[in-house]
Design an enzyme around this catalytic site. Structure first.
Site, PDB file in Angstrom:
ATOM      1  N   CYS A   2       9.115  52.434  16.413  1.00  0.00           N
ATOM      2  CA  CYS A   2      10.484  51.952  16.413  1.00  0.00           C
ATOM      3  C   CYS A   2      11.389  53.132  16.745  1.00  0.00           C
ATOM      4  O   CYS A   2      11.158  54.246  16.294  1.00  0.00           O
ATOM      5  CB  CYS A   2      10.942  51.359  15.085  1.00  0.00           C
ATOM      6  N   ARG A  27       8.574  54.062  21.859  1.00  0.00           N
ATOM      7  CA  ARG A  27       8.242  53.901  20.447  1.00  0.00           C
ATOM      8  C   ARG A  27       7.954  52.446  20.065  1.00  0.00           C
ATOM      9  O   ARG A  27       7.588  52.167  18.929  1.00  0.00           O
ATOM     10  CB  ARG A  27       9.402  54.394  19.592  1.00  0.00           C
ATOM     11  N   TRP A  74       8.746  48.158  17.081  1.00  0.00           N
ATOM     12  CA  TRP A  74       7.301  47.955  17.100  1.00  0.00           C
ATOM     13  C   TRP A  74       7.000  47.233  15.802  1.00  0.00           C
ATOM     14  O   TRP A  74       7.130  47.801  14.713  1.00  0.00           O
ATOM     15  CB  TRP A  74       6.568  49.294  17.163  1.00  0.00           C
ATOM     16  N   ASN A  98      13.180  52.674  11.018  1.00  0.00           N
ATOM     17  CA  ASN A  98      11.863  53.026  11.545  1.00  0.00           C
ATOM     18  C   ASN A  98      11.006  53.388  10.352  1.00  0.00           C
ATOM     19  O   ASN A  98      11.402  54.210   9.536  1.00  0.00           O
ATOM     20  CB  ASN A  98      12.014  54.223  12.510  1.00  0.00           C
ATOM     21  N   GLY A  99       9.809  52.778  10.245  1.00  0.00           N
ATOM     22  CA  GLY A  99       8.930  53.106   9.122  1.00  0.00           C
ATOM     23  C   GLY A  99       8.561  51.859   8.348  1.00  0.00           C
ATOM     24  O   GLY A  99       8.719  50.736   8.838  1.00  0.00           O
ATOM     25  N   GLU A 476     -13.058  58.993  25.281  1.00  0.00           N
ATOM     26  CA  GLU A 476     -11.700  58.990  25.831  1.00  0.00           C
ATOM     27  C   GLU A 476     -11.606  58.052  27.040  1.00  0.00           C
ATOM     28  O   GLU A 476     -10.623  57.317  27.199  1.00  0.00           O
ATOM     29  CB  GLU A 476     -11.282  60.428  26.190  1.00  0.00           C
ATOM     30  N   LYS A 480      -9.041  54.935  27.231  1.00  0.00           N
ATOM     31  CA  LYS A 480      -8.050  54.774  28.303  1.00  0.00           C
ATOM     32  C   LYS A 480      -8.186  53.399  28.937  1.00  0.00           C
ATOM     33  O   LYS A 480      -7.206  52.707  29.161  1.00  0.00           O
ATOM     34  CB  LYS A 480      -8.279  55.808  29.382  1.00  0.00           C
ATOM     35  N   GLU A 483      -7.135  50.453  26.480  1.00  0.00           N
ATOM     36  CA  GLU A 483      -5.738  50.350  26.050  1.00  0.00           C
ATOM     37  C   GLU A 483      -4.803  49.878  27.165  1.00  0.00           C
ATOM     38  O   GLU A 483      -3.800  49.257  26.885  1.00  0.00           O
ATOM     39  CB  GLU A 483      -5.222  51.642  25.415  1.00  0.00           C
ATOM     40  N   HIS A 499     -30.548  53.489  20.290  1.00  0.00           N
ATOM     41  CA  HIS A 499     -30.545  53.187  18.853  1.00  0.00           C
ATOM     42  C   HIS A 499     -29.700  51.955  18.551  1.00  0.00           C
ATOM     43  O   HIS A 499     -29.266  51.765  17.418  1.00  0.00           O
ATOM     44  CB  HIS A 499     -30.057  54.412  18.070  1.00  0.00           C
ATOM     45  N   LYS A 599       4.132  54.696  21.696  1.00  0.00           N
ATOM     46  CA  LYS A 599       3.764  56.079  22.021  1.00  0.00           C
ATOM     47  C   LYS A 599       3.712  56.970  20.788  1.00  0.00           C
ATOM     48  O   LYS A 599       2.858  57.832  20.670  1.00  0.00           O
ATOM     49  CB  LYS A 599       4.786  56.616  23.020  1.00  0.00           C
TER      50      LYS A 599
HETATM   51  C1  F6R Z   1      -4.022  57.033  23.685  1.00  0.00           C
HETATM   52  C2  F6R Z   1      -2.988  57.721  22.938  1.00  0.00           C
HETATM   53  C3  F6R Z   1      -3.095  57.734  21.460  1.00  0.00           C
HETATM   54  C4  F6R Z   1      -2.529  59.040  20.891  1.00  0.00           C
HETATM   55  C5  F6R Z   1      -2.502  58.975  19.358  1.00  0.00           C
HETATM   56  C6  F6R Z   1      -2.016  60.275  18.745  1.00  0.00           C
HETATM   57  O1  F6R Z   1      -3.811  57.147  25.061  1.00  0.00           O
HETATM   58  O2  F6R Z   1      -2.044  58.229  23.485  1.00  0.00           O
HETATM   59  O3  F6R Z   1      -4.397  57.518  21.029  1.00  0.00           O
HETATM   60  O4  F6R Z   1      -3.320  60.096  21.326  1.00  0.00           O
HETATM   61  O5  F6R Z   1      -1.675  57.926  18.948  1.00  0.00           O
HETATM   62  O6  F6R Z   1      -0.707  60.559  19.153  1.00  0.00           O
HETATM   63  P1  F6R Z   1      -0.130  62.021  19.045  1.00  0.00           P
HETATM   64  O7  F6R Z   1      -0.908  62.880  19.984  1.00  0.00           O
HETATM   65  O8  F6R Z   1       1.309  61.899  19.428  1.00  0.00           O
HETATM   66  O9  F6R Z   1      -0.321  62.460  17.620  1.00  0.00           O
END
Ligand code: F6R
Length: 604
Positions: A2, A27, A74, A98-99, A476, A480, A483, A499, A599
């Protein structure tokens, strides 16, 4: 999560609030809303979905006023509906939040019992109702906020406006970040300095438990004990132009393409031409254990770094997901260091993990992209990754820059601990300098990857395999892809396949194998053969030697440039990112703002 923005301005604030929210949309984008006070009267507009819907609404139904607050949501409590969108109102008060207010159920039950009725399902409405309750008993806005804040448990950043008060905004912070911006006869509030960048570069960060009474003349800040507090004002440098798409279709595409440049910047910062390192202040020789903690992609960067710290420096390493670490009560060594990795520097779980570790280890370090963030400010030493603002929700350039800083730290540790000679260290640094050029080469494979992605887009499930330091890269790559394309994807250590996960293999499941021709290549190829023997469709990503040796029988191959073994995870991140990006494009999903994500994850 948020985003919050607040303005006591000299002009109509609605367009400025929307502009600020645009910068905070990373956010959350489930709904958005603004409220203003105009000639003493409070009014608000709210819309479900992206900010564009709120902008459209404001065209038809404008909102006047020189004081206002705004929010991009969010969703935590209650679906994305207009009723649940912020700002929330009770009588003469509106709030953006926010929170999470963790005790909202008890508070709400208490108020329902007293006859109050609620319009929304949110925790936030409880706050505004409590404030209204205090004001109804004759308290001033400031007295009401002061009375209510101690009753709220959990994490929050709050900003209030009041009916009849054209020159008053009250805000508070506990757990979630909040910045106050200073203008000329104007004042601002924002979840971060980026939101306020077009309005001011003079910022005061509120500290844990602080709250502030703001008028156009300035801010009076109080600490959690309601004592007047002096908080420094800093000048921040946010290059607004770096928040533009610069001709790219998506931020993610721009950020993938920027990687050679930002990685070279990071290298320049950390390793001078004479080989001296900005990491000189760190001496790893007496450290008995390194504990690396992060979330999501940043956690996978830590996972790669574990291989580096162990193999290059012989330094025992633990890695953990912050949300698990913070509640597990892990014993930590007082000769150990704890290292927290976070792009935003505001991730709630990572910040809580840092606070847990703070008094238990010899040093708290962080690797962050936002040097003014809470995690940076609460570390003994914050190492910037210098990736520049990352807007796309899927982390790309921050990941490779995190890896770059972690690799350079591991090399320094190798020297300090006598594991690497000066010559070996210099060879690794020389190898590292090759990376920006190799990354450019990898980026030039985009058209080939785009074609692969068209086929991948038809898959329901995808597996990624890697061994050794390429195992976290497999994790990773899968993250990617899932998501942003919403295709189910999993990463596995290739030796682990038999396994259990091998049961998933059939001719419809693409298996992406990340395997440079290194000392583990043959082992990975054996695992790949096991997949092909069961009609699995293998996409092998390797260098020319690897593709020549093991490409026969693969469904597809992708030839990457040969990279010095240690740094392969940094290079192979690029095709994994491009594959996810182009698959998402082929599927028509929202690349920069994938569903359900945000984000900056400032709630647990
Ligand atoms: C995936 C992604 C998230 C962040 C995670 C941590 O593409 O961006 O998995 O890596 O939410 O965020 P930060 O790095 O801001 O602590």
């Amino acid at each position: 999560m948020c985003g919050i923005v607040g303005i006591l301005g000299n002009h109509q604030v609605a367009p400025l609030l929307v502009e600020g929210l645009k910068r905070l949309e990373y956010r959350g984008y489930d709904s958005a809303g603004i409220a203003t006070v105009n000639d003493g009267r409070l009014d608000r507009r709210r819309a479900v979905g992206k900010l564009a819907n709120l902008s459209d609404l404001l065209v038809h139904d404008p909102l006047a006023g020189r004081a206002g607050i705004g929010h991009t949501r969010w969703a935590t409590h209650g679906a994305a509906t207009v009723a649940n969108a912020h700002p929330h109102r009770a009588g003469n008060v509106v709030v953006v939040h926010n929170g999470i207010i963790e005790n909202f159920r008890d508070l709400r039950a208490e108020m329902v019992a007293a006859g109050h009725s609620f319009e929304s399902e949110t925790d936030t409405e409880t706050v505004v109702a409590l404030i209204q309750g205090e004001m109804a008993q004759g308290k001033t806005p400031t007295e009401s906020v002061e009375a209510v804040l101690p009753r709220l448990h959990g994490a929050f950043a709050l900003c209030f406006l009041f009916e009849g008060e054209d020159d008053l905004m009250i805000c508070a912070r506990k757990g979630s970040p909040l910045a106050i911006g200073h203008g000329d006869g104007e004042m601002f509030v924002g979840s971060d300095a980026i939101a306020l960048a077009p309005l001011t570069d003079r910022i005061t960060y509120l500290e844990e438990g602080d709250w502030a009474v703001i008028t156009r003349k300035g801010a009076q800040i109080f600490d959690a004990q309601n004592r007047r507090a002096n908080r420094a004002m800093t000048r921040i440098q946010v290059d607004a132009t770096r928040i533009e798409k610069a001709g790219y279709k998506h931020f993610m595409a721009k950020e993938i393409a920027e990687q050679p440049v930002v990685l070279a910047d990071a290298l320049k910062h950390y390793v001078a031409d004479d080989g001296n390192s900005a990491l000189q202040a760190l001496d790893f020789s007496g450290v008995d254990r390194l504990t690396l903690v992060a979330c999501g992609t940043a956690h996978y960067a830590c996972h790669v770094a574990k291989y580096w710290f162990e193999s290059l420096a012989g330094l025992p390493c633990d890695i953990d997901i912050a949300s698990e670490f913070r509640y597990r009560e892990p014993p930590l060594s007082d000769k150990g260091w704890a290292l927290f990795v976070s792009q935003s520097g505001e991730t709630a779980d990572t910040l809580a993990a840092l606070r847990y570790a703070r008094d238990k280890v010899a040093k708290v370090l962080s690797v962050v992209n936002v040097p003014t963030s809470s995690i940076a400010r609460e570390s003994d030493l914050a190492l910037p990754i210098l990736a520049g603002v990352e807007v796309g929700v899927a982390s790309t350039k921050a990941f490779t820059c995190q890896l770059a800083v972690l690799a350079l730290m591991a090399l320094k540790a190798g020297r300090d601990r006598g594991r690497l000679t000066a010559e070996e260290h210099a060879t690794h640094i020389a190898d590292f300098r090759l990376l920006p050029g190799l990354m450019n080469h990898a980026l030039s494979l985009a058209p080939e990857i785009e074609k692969l992605a068209e086929q991948l887009a038809e898959a329901q499930d995808v597996l990624f395999l890697g061994r050794g330091q390429m195992y976290p890269l497999a994790l990773e790559g899968a993250l990617k892809l899932k998501e942003i394309s919403y295709i189910h994807a999993e990463g596995y250590a290739s030796g682990e396949l038999k396994h259990g996960p091998i049961a998933l293999i059939d001719s419809r499941v693409p298996v992406i194998v990340l395997a440079p021709r290194d000392h583990l290549f043959e082992k990975t190829v054996s695992n790949m053969q096991e997949v092909m023997a069961r009609h699995g469709k293998v996409l092998l990503m390797s260098d020319a030697a690897g593709v020549t040796e093991a490409g026969a029988g693969c469904w597809r191959t992708l030839t990457l440039p040969k990279v010095p073994d240690v740094f392969a995870p940094i290079l192979y991140a690029i095709p994994a990112q491009l594959l996810a990006y182009h698959t998402a494009i082929a599927k028509g999903t929202d690349v920069d703002q994938p569903r359900n994500l945000a984000k900056s994850v400032t709630v647990e």
